[in-house]
Design a protein around this motif. Structure first.
Motif, PDB file in Angstrom:
ATOM      1  N   SER A 468       0.850  -1.192   0.000  1.00 52.73           N
ATOM      2  CA  SER A 468       0.000   0.000   0.000  1.00 52.73           C
ATOM      3  C   SER A 468       0.877   1.230   0.000  1.00 52.73           C
ATOM      4  N   ASP A 469       0.516   2.192  -0.866  1.00 54.37           N
ATOM      5  CA  ASP A 469       1.282   3.439  -0.887  1.00 54.37           C
ATOM      6  C   ASP A 469       0.785   4.426   0.165  1.00 54.37           C
ATOM      7  N   ARG A 470      -0.244   4.032   0.947  1.00 51.34           N
ATOM      8  CA  ARG A 470      -0.750   4.909   1.998  1.00 51.34           C
ATOM      9  C   ARG A 470      -0.246   4.508   3.377  1.00 51.34           C
ATOM     10  N   HIS A 471       0.357   3.341   3.480  1.00 48.43           N
ATOM     11  CA  HIS A 471       0.810   2.838   4.775  1.00 48.43           C
ATOM     12  C   HIS A 471       2.326   2.820   4.842  1.00 48.43           C
ATOM     13  N   ARG A 472       2.832   3.065   6.048  1.00 50.83           N
ATOM     14  CA  ARG A 472       4.245   2.872   6.336  1.00 50.83           C
ATOM     15  C   ARG A 472       4.377   1.731   7.343  1.00 50.83           C
ATOM     16  N   VAL A 473       5.363   0.891   7.136  1.00 49.50           N
ATOM     17  CA  VAL A 473       5.553  -0.273   8.004  1.00 49.50           C
ATOM     18  C   VAL A 473       6.915  -0.155   8.681  1.00 49.50           C
ATOM     19  N   GLU A 474       6.888  -0.270  10.008  1.00 45.39           N
ATOM     20  CA  GLU A 474       8.125  -0.293  10.789  1.00 45.39           C
ATOM     21  C   GLU A 474       8.170  -1.584  11.591  1.00 45.39           C
ATOM     22  N   VAL A 475       9.312  -2.271  11.536  1.00 39.97           N
ATOM     23  CA  VAL A 475       9.486  -3.545  12.237  1.00 39.97           C
ATOM     24  C   VAL A 475      10.650  -3.399  13.200  1.00 39.97           C
ATOM     25  N   SER A 476      10.426  -3.779  14.446  1.00 37.67           N
ATOM     26  CA  SER A 476      11.470  -3.705  15.470  1.00 37.67           C
ATOM     27  C   SER A 476      11.518  -5.027  16.212  1.00 37.67           C
ATOM     28  N   ILE A 477      12.655  -5.727  16.071  1.00 33.91           N
ATOM     29  CA  ILE A 477      12.836  -7.023  16.737  1.00 33.91           C
ATOM     30  C   ILE A 477      14.027  -6.905  17.674  1.00 33.91           C
ATOM     31  N   ALA A 478      13.821  -7.255  18.934  1.00 36.06           N
ATOM     32  CA  ALA A 478      14.891  -7.141  19.920  1.00 36.06           C
ATOM     33  C   ALA A 478      16.065  -8.041  19.529  1.00 36.06           C
ATOM     34  N   ASP A 479      17.267  -7.528  19.725  1.00 36.16           N
ATOM     35  CA  ASP A 479      18.471  -8.319  19.452  1.00 36.16           C
ATOM     36  C   ASP A 479      18.497  -9.561  20.335  1.00 36.16           C
ATOM     37  N   GLY A 480      18.885 -10.680  19.742  1.00 37.80           N
ATOM     38  CA  GLY A 480      18.995 -11.919  20.511  1.00 37.80           C
ATOM     39  C   GLY A 480      17.677 -12.407  21.058  1.00 37.80           C
ATOM     40  N   LEU A 481      16.591 -12.178  20.299  1.00 37.84           N
ATOM     41  CA  LEU A 481      15.275 -12.604  20.777  1.00 37.84           C
ATOM     42  C   LEU A 481      15.271 -14.119  21.002  1.00 37.84           C
ATOM     43  N   PRO A 482      14.925 -14.603  22.202  1.00 41.48           N
ATOM     44  CA  PRO A 482      14.934 -16.050  22.465  1.00 41.48           C
ATOM     45  C   PRO A 482      13.922 -16.786  21.592  1.00 41.48           C
ATOM     46  N   LEU A 483      14.087 -18.102  21.526  1.00 42.71           N
ATOM     47  CA  LEU A 483      13.120 -18.940  20.808  1.00 42.71           C
ATOM     48  C   LEU A 483      11.807 -18.981  21.558  1.00 42.71           C
ATOM     49  N   ALA A 484      10.724 -19.111  20.799  1.00 44.28           N
ATOM     50  CA  ALA A 484       9.403 -19.276  21.394  1.00 44.28           C
ATOM     51  C   ALA A 484       9.065 -20.756  21.456  1.00 44.28           C
ATOM     52  N   MET A 485       8.141 -21.101  22.316  1.00 47.89           N
ATOM     53  CA  MET A 485       7.664 -22.480  22.415  1.00 47.89           C
ATOM     54  C   MET A 485       6.224 -22.506  21.926  1.00 47.89           C
ATOM     55  N   GLY A 486       5.963 -23.324  20.899  1.00 47.17           N
ATOM     56  CA  GLY A 486       4.619 -23.406  20.354  1.00 47.17           C
ATOM     57  C   GLY A 486       4.648 -23.953  18.949  1.00 47.17           C
ATOM     58  N   ASP A 487       3.747 -23.434  18.104  1.00 43.46           N
ATOM     59  CA  ASP A 487       3.602 -23.934  16.749  1.00 43.46           C
ATOM     60  C   ASP A 487       3.907 -22.798  15.782  1.00 43.46           C
ATOM     61  N   ALA A 488       4.965 -22.984  14.957  1.00 43.44           N
ATOM     62  CA  ALA A 488       5.371 -21.934  14.023  1.00 43.44           C
ATOM     63  C   ALA A 488       4.279 -21.656  13.002  1.00 43.44           C
ATOM     64  N   LEU A 489       3.621 -22.705  12.475  1.00 43.34           N
ATOM     65  CA  LEU A 489       2.586 -22.519  11.457  1.00 43.34           C
ATOM     66  C   LEU A 489       1.386 -21.764  12.032  1.00 43.34           C
TER      67      LEU A 489
END
Length: 607
Positions: A468-489
């Motif tokens: 979309s040319d009307r939206h801006r997207v910003e992504v922020s992921i913490a450095d060294g984010l630990p693994l999650a436990m669950g279902d990736a899909l």
């Protein structure tokens, strides 16, 4: 000020020559100002001359002196006076002396007046306490009328209420011939005159023959005091005098009593209002279609309304003093429970902080539960029925592909595009229906294994900026984010739905912000948008099946109301949670919480 002073003021210079000799000094000493100005005043007895000089010296060096002494009038009479002497200063220099004289007898009279005033104030305090001991308004008004004559020495008294443009006599004392309830016009009354003056008390001795309730033999004066409740005129006290004449002290007492009467009447009115309010609450409590119970701190029933008895089949006499026949919800929590008779109840509770009691409200949701089961059946049936049109559409697409040469280029492109779009929409709807049916039957099957949440967030947001040319997207992921436990899909489905909603419900564009970070023993993903937002009352409802909240133009976005229901179902199936909050930019914040792999000791599949 000097001319109107009741005390004799004499100002002397350093040589004791008279500079000021006011009118009271003329009256006290019998000597005119014209005769005294510019010369020494012959008012100090010879035997007190030395004392007088010593006093002036003390004033010059040390400040003010007050003493009882003798002074001589012009006719030779010796006066017993009290003199207050202070220095007349120009800058820091003493230029003379200010002497204020008054007779000792006047001091004694003032002391007697103060003593009498003190006795009356103590009596007023007792009367006020007596008035405030009553809570019923008629008794309060009767006590005020009686206290009025007791304090002021009036021969009769009464209290009138201001009711719009009328006055109504509601209480009398020593006026047996005037019935309570008598009314008269406010504007032409003494109360109306008092209101127009802007004062709180009035003393009137003319035109008393026109008073409706002033039927007192020999009446010559009426004192009136205005009583206010909540800052507004409420009524007035009438003190009627037939044998003695009232003065300033009686008016002052009347004003004080009127002020306290307003407070007492206000308390009585508040008490009556509390009684009425309690009666209203009781009527609502008894008439409510919901079951309502009040529990003490130990969880035992204190009150049990008729609807509670009807819904639970437990009469009040059996319920009071015992725990209710269902689990007690925490304050703000909603429980859905089934009673032994098969009835389903939604139960909510609210804590009364002042008493520690818990108010529990519960209603019959049996029909809703049955409707929910019908929805489950509908979902299962619909999902199967949708497979046939999807197969037909895809087959038709294959047929077009086989007869490609017999159609024009424009026809082929239009047909293929329409069929492809239709297939995609129907397939997506079918998937949602199937997921919704499984969630309703608690059949969501997810894996419970470590996965890279940072990778899932990057994959979900990859390519979003070009959508979309009307939206801006910003992504922020913490450095060294630990693994999650669950279902990736399952997490992919959750993230995709949250991002789709962020775009869909931000039709005017704006910032889409996605962040992932550790928080305590969990991992948190936050999706913020600047869209239409969700009303506070709907932030929980949006996670229910088939819910389309009515929030401005939100209904025009379409959908069957299953997306967020599936999102929460998949999140909870993984041991996580998802919730909606107000966004920092005025839109919506969706918060996904997942388990951290390092804090989990098992990797068995979950249901």
């Amino acid at each position: 000020m000097l001319d109107s002073s009741p005390n004799a003021v004499v100002v002397l210079d350093r040589d004791q020559t008279v500079l000021v000799w006011n009118a009271a000094a003329e009256r006290l000493f019998g000597l005119t100002a014209a005769a005294m100005l510019g010369r020494r005043a012959p008012i100090v007895p010879d035997e007190l001359t030395a004392e007088h000089h010593a006093v002036l010296e003390r004033v010059r060096t040390g400040g003010q002196v007050s003493l009882r002494t003798k002074r001589v009038r012009g006719d030779g009479e010796v006066l017993d006076v009290r003199v207050d002497i202070s220095a007349l200063r120009i800058g820091s220099a003493v230029a003379g002396y200010v002497c204020v004289h008054h007779l000792v007898q006047a001091d004694d009279a003032a002391k007697n007046r103060m003593a009498r005033r003190a006795r009356l104030v103590r009596r007023l305090t007792d009367v006020v306490g007596d008035i405030n001991a009553e809570l019923e308004l008629p008794a309060v008004l009767d006590r005020i009328a009686a206290s009025l004559t007791e304090l002021t020495g009036a021969d009769a008294g009464g209290f009138v209420l201001i009711e719009g443009d009328r006055l109504r006599l509601v209480s009398t004392y020593q006026l047996p011939d005037v019935p309570k309830g008598t009314t008269t016009d406010l504007h032409n009354s003494l109360v109306g005159k008092l209101l127009r003056t802007g004062r709180t008390v009035l003393l009137e001795s003319e035109g008393l023959d026109d008073l409706v309730w002033a039927r007192l033999k020999g009446l010559h004066t009426v004192a009136l005091g205005l009583a206010a409740v909540g800052g507004r005129p409420y009524g007035a006290l009438y003190a009627m005098f037939a044998r003695r004449k009232p003065g300033h002290l009686e008016l002052e007492l009347l004003e004080l009593l009127a002020g306290h009467a307003g407070i007492a009447v206000g308390n009585a009115v508040a008490y009556q209002e509390a009684v009425r309010q309690r009666a209203h609450e009781r009527a609502v409590f008894d008439a409510s279609a919901d079951g309502i119970a009040v529990l003490d701190g130990a969880g035992r029933v204190l009150r049990w309304n008729p609807a509670a008895a009807r819904l639970t089949a437990v009469p009040a006499e059996d319920a009071v003093g015992r725990p209710p026949p269902f689990p007690q919800p925490a304050p703000g929590e909603k429980l859905t429970v089934q009673l032994a008779n098969g009835r389903w109840l939604d139960v909510v509770g609210a804590r009364i902080e002042e008493t520690g009691e818990l108010v529990v409200d519960f209603r019959d949701v049996t029909a809703a539960k049955e409707l929910e089961e019908a929805k489950d059946l509908f979902l299962a049936t619909t999902s199967h029925e949708l497979r046939t049109p999807i197969t037909i559409v895809r087959g038709f697409a294959s047929t077009l592909d086989a007869r490609w040469d017999k159609l024009s280029d424009a026809e082929r492109r239009s047909a293929v595009h329409t069929i492809a779009e239709r297939s995609r929409s129907l397939g997506q709807l079918m998937d949602h229906l199937l997921l919704g049916a499984r969630a309703g039957a608690e059949e969501q099957v997810v894996r419970d294994e470590p996965f890279d949440l940072a990778e899932r967030v990057r994959a979900a947001t990859l390519g979003l900026p070009v959508l979309s040319d009307r939206h801006r997207v910003e992504v922020s992921i913490a450095d060294g984010l630990p693994l999650a436990m669950g279902d990736a899909l399952a997490t992919d489905i959750v993230l995709a739905q949250l991002l789709e909603n962020a775009f869909k419900y931000s039709p005017k564009g704006g910032l889409i912000s996605v962040s992932a970070r550790p928080e305590n023993d969990a991992l948190v993903v936050v999706v913020d948008d600047e869209g239409v937002g969700i009303a506070p009352a709907d932030r929980e409802r949006v996670f229910e099946r088939f819910v389309q909240v009515d929030s401005g133009d939100r209904r025009r976005f379409g959908g069957v109301g299953l997306g967020l229901y599936i999102v929460r179902s998949l999140a909870r199936a993984q041991g996580g949670e998802v919730s909606a909050h107000p966004g920092p930019g005025g839109g919506t914040r969706m918060r996904l919480v997942l388990k951290r792999a390092s804090s989990i000791g098992s990797d068995t599949p979950m249901r």
